[in-house]
Design a protein around this motif. Structure first.
Motif, PDB file in Angstrom:
ATOM      1  N   GLU A   9       0.826  -1.209   0.000  1.00  0.00           N
ATOM      2  CA  GLU A   9       0.000   0.000   0.000  1.00  0.00           C
ATOM      3  C   GLU A   9       0.860   1.259   0.000  1.00  0.00           C
ATOM      4  O   GLU A   9       0.549   2.232  -0.696  1.00  0.00           O
ATOM      5  CB  GLU A   9      -0.910   0.017   1.228  1.00  0.00           C
ATOM      6  CG  GLU A   9      -2.056  -0.946   1.152  1.00  0.00           C
ATOM      7  CD  GLU A   9      -2.934  -0.883   2.399  1.00  0.00           C
ATOM      8  OE1 GLU A   9      -2.935   0.160   3.094  1.00  0.00           O
ATOM      9  OE2 GLU A   9      -3.603  -1.884   2.665  1.00  0.00           O
ATOM     10  N   GLN A  10       1.945   1.244   0.777  1.00  0.00           N
ATOM     11  CA  GLN A  10       2.821   2.407   0.847  1.00  0.00           C
ATOM     12  C   GLN A  10       3.518   2.670  -0.490  1.00  0.00           C
ATOM     13  O   GLN A  10       3.653   3.823  -0.904  1.00  0.00           O
ATOM     14  CB  GLN A  10       3.851   2.239   1.964  1.00  0.00           C
ATOM     15  CG  GLN A  10       3.245   2.251   3.350  1.00  0.00           C
ATOM     16  CD  GLN A  10       2.461   3.520   3.625  1.00  0.00           C
ATOM     17  OE1 GLN A  10       2.981   4.620   3.501  1.00  0.00           O
ATOM     18  NE2 GLN A  10       1.205   3.372   3.996  1.00  0.00           N
ATOM     19  N   ARG A  13       0.873   4.157  -2.805  1.00  0.00           N
ATOM     20  CA  ARG A  13       0.527   5.518  -2.390  1.00  0.00           C
ATOM     21  C   ARG A  13       1.655   6.496  -2.736  1.00  0.00           C
ATOM     22  O   ARG A  13       1.401   7.577  -3.267  1.00  0.00           O
ATOM     23  CB  ARG A  13       0.251   5.542  -0.889  1.00  0.00           C
ATOM     24  CG  ARG A  13      -0.155   6.903  -0.379  1.00  0.00           C
ATOM     25  CD  ARG A  13      -0.521   6.850   1.078  1.00  0.00           C
ATOM     26  NE  ARG A  13      -1.762   6.113   1.213  1.00  0.00           N
ATOM     27  CZ  ARG A  13      -2.120   5.455   2.309  1.00  0.00           C
ATOM     28  NH1 ARG A  13      -1.332   5.418   3.351  1.00  0.00           N
ATOM     29  NH2 ARG A  13      -3.276   4.831   2.360  1.00  0.00           N
ATOM     30  N   ARG A  16       1.797   7.062  -6.477  1.00  0.00           N
ATOM     31  CA  ARG A  16       0.646   7.860  -6.921  1.00  0.00           C
ATOM     32  C   ARG A  16       0.858   9.335  -6.576  1.00  0.00           C
ATOM     33  O   ARG A  16       0.630  10.215  -7.405  1.00  0.00           O
ATOM     34  CB  ARG A  16      -0.625   7.310  -6.273  1.00  0.00           C
ATOM     35  CG  ARG A  16      -1.892   7.888  -6.798  1.00  0.00           C
ATOM     36  CD  ARG A  16      -3.138   7.169  -6.286  1.00  0.00           C
ATOM     37  NE  ARG A  16      -3.172   7.038  -4.834  1.00  0.00           N
ATOM     38  CZ  ARG A  16      -3.061   5.872  -4.170  1.00  0.00           C
ATOM     39  NH1 ARG A  16      -2.878   4.753  -4.821  1.00  0.00           N
ATOM     40  NH2 ARG A  16      -3.129   5.846  -2.857  1.00  0.00           N
ATOM     41  N   LEU A  17       1.325   9.600  -5.351  1.00  0.00           N
ATOM     42  CA  LEU A  17       1.580  10.986  -4.950  1.00  0.00           C
ATOM     43  C   LEU A  17       2.701  11.616  -5.771  1.00  0.00           C
ATOM     44  O   LEU A  17       2.625  12.786  -6.128  1.00  0.00           O
ATOM     45  CB  LEU A  17       1.938  11.038  -3.467  1.00  0.00           C
ATOM     46  CG  LEU A  17       0.783  10.931  -2.488  1.00  0.00           C
ATOM     47  CD1 LEU A  17       1.316  10.770  -1.070  1.00  0.00           C
ATOM     48  CD2 LEU A  17      -0.109  12.143  -2.588  1.00  0.00           C
TER      49      LEU A  17
END
Length: 50
Positions: A9-10, A13, A16-17
């Motif tokens: 997940e990290q 994320r 994506r950021l």
């Protein structure tokens, strides 16, 4: 297994950021963080079950 899911997940994320942020220093930090998470994932997934 929870740690592996957390790291996945990290990575998602952070990547994506990094695509949406304009500040180059922040983008580089996010990419570095994602690489560190991927490296830890490799260690965890290659480790033999205890």
């Amino acid at each position: 297994m929870a740690r592996i899911d957390y790291l996945k997940e990290q990575v998602a994320r952070a990547e994506r950021l990094a695509k949406t942020i304009l500040d180059q220093e922040t983008v580089e930090r996010l990419q570095t963080f994602a690489a560190e998470c991927r490296a830890e994932l490799m260690v965890l997934t290659l480790r033999p079950a205890a």
